[in-house]
Design a protein around this motif. Sequence first.
Motif, PDB file in Angstrom:
ATOM      1  N   VAL A 179       0.843  -1.186   0.000  1.00 31.92           N
ATOM      2  CA  VAL A 179       0.000   0.000   0.000  1.00 31.92           C
ATOM      3  C   VAL A 179       0.884   1.243   0.000  1.00 31.92           C
ATOM      4  CG1 VAL A 179      -1.796   1.264   1.257  1.00 31.92           C
ATOM      5  CG2 VAL A 179      -1.752  -1.248   1.322  1.00 31.92           C
ATOM      6  N   PHE A 180       0.874   1.972  -1.127  1.00 31.47           N
ATOM      7  CA  PHE A 180       1.568   3.254  -1.210  1.00 31.47           C
ATOM      8  C   PHE A 180       0.605   4.326  -0.698  1.00 31.47           C
ATOM      9  CE2 PHE A 180       3.743   0.740  -4.410  1.00 31.47           C
ATOM     10  CZ  PHE A 180       5.054   1.175  -4.355  1.00 31.47           C
TER      11      PHE A 180
ATOM     12  N   PRO B 285       4.609   9.198  -3.253  1.00 35.75           N
ATOM     13  CA  PRO B 285       3.876   8.281  -4.119  1.00 35.75           C
ATOM     14  C   PRO B 285       2.405   8.677  -4.197  1.00 35.75           C
ATOM     15  CG  PRO B 285       4.506   7.186  -2.056  1.00 35.75           C
ATOM     16  CD  PRO B 285       5.043   8.579  -2.014  1.00 35.75           C
ATOM     17  N   ARG B 286       1.804   8.401  -5.355  1.00 36.32           N
ATOM     18  CA  ARG B 286       0.349   8.488  -5.432  1.00 36.32           C
ATOM     19  C   ARG B 286      -0.200   7.373  -4.558  1.00 36.32           C
ATOM     20  NH1 ARG B 286      -1.611   9.403 -11.536  1.00 36.32           N
ATOM     21  NH2 ARG B 286       0.091  10.731 -12.194  1.00 36.32           N
ATOM     22  N   PRO B 287      -1.362   7.554  -3.967  1.00 33.98           N
ATOM     23  CA  PRO B 287      -1.965   6.397  -3.314  1.00 33.98           C
ATOM     24  C   PRO B 287      -2.113   5.264  -4.334  1.00 33.98           C
ATOM     25  CG  PRO B 287      -3.086   8.400  -2.660  1.00 33.98           C
ATOM     26  CD  PRO B 287      -2.146   8.771  -3.783  1.00 33.98           C
ATOM     27  N   ALA B 288      -1.730   4.072  -3.926  1.00 29.76           N
ATOM     28  CA  ALA B 288      -1.802   2.908  -4.816  1.00 29.76           C
ATOM     29  C   ALA B 288      -1.829   1.644  -3.963  1.00 29.76           C
ATOM     30  CB  ALA B 288      -0.593   2.875  -5.755  1.00 29.76           C
TER      31      ALA B 288
ATOM     32  N   VAL C 143      -4.312   2.511  -8.772  1.00 33.40           N
ATOM     33  CA  VAL C 143      -3.473   3.698  -8.659  1.00 33.40           C
ATOM     34  C   VAL C 143      -4.376   4.924  -8.751  1.00 33.40           C
ATOM     35  CG1 VAL C 143      -1.594   5.023  -9.714  1.00 33.40           C
ATOM     36  CG2 VAL C 143      -1.466   2.526  -9.650  1.00 33.40           C
ATOM     37  N   ALA C 144      -4.193   5.858  -7.844  1.00 33.91           N
ATOM     38  CA  ALA C 144      -5.003   7.074  -7.821  1.00 33.91           C
ATOM     39  C   ALA C 144      -4.882   7.846  -9.128  1.00 33.91           C
ATOM     40  CB  ALA C 144      -4.586   7.957  -6.646  1.00 33.91           C
ATOM     41  N   SER C 145      -6.010   8.367  -9.600  1.00 39.52           N
ATOM     42  CA  SER C 145      -6.023   9.194 -10.803  1.00 39.52           C
ATOM     43  C   SER C 145      -6.271  10.661 -10.465  1.00 39.52           C
ATOM     44  CB  SER C 145      -7.089   8.703 -11.782  1.00 39.52           C
ATOM     45  OG  SER C 145      -8.371   8.758 -11.177  1.00 39.52           O
TER      46      SER C 145
END
Length: 170
Positions: free
Chosen positions: A51-52, A132-135, A150-152
């Motif tokens: 979890v990023f 990091p993007r949330p991912a 992956v967050a957009s």
Amino acid sequence: MVDFEVVDLPETDYADEGDTAPDFTRPLVNEEYWEDAALSDLAEEGPVLLVFYTMDGAFPATYIWNEIRDRSWDSDHDVTVVGLSISSPYEHKTLIEERGLDYRLFSDPANGVAEAYGIVNDLDGMAGVSEPRPAVYLLDEDRTVEYAWVASEWPDFPDYDEVEAALADL
């Protein structure tokens, strides 16, 4: 009430389902100590949910970890749940303590892991600062990506029910 603006993030070529997730070694923090650990070593022991998330202390990190903690995915599924952000080991220990987490968190202050995964989020107005993007990545024992989100946009949060369904399909 949290006051923020939703921002669309640029498209990115990120590690996706079917890809082999990049390996890395970084400090892995728990409630007592930290030590360098490789993702590949964790994966050899069984599936890993990586979890990023945004830096510790940011509201998205709190929301994400509260939800994961409350869902107890590691208790209900044969998976190791670990997080990764740019926060230092000291900050991770504080987050673990304050949120009552039973999860370990990788520390990656230079954001190199997010770069390898193609999920860097350059922070507005801060030259040279990124996170990091949330991912969310579900990896099998060979680090094959079984599920990827992956967050957009920022802020954006995973569909936790969708992640749970991917865990159930293991």
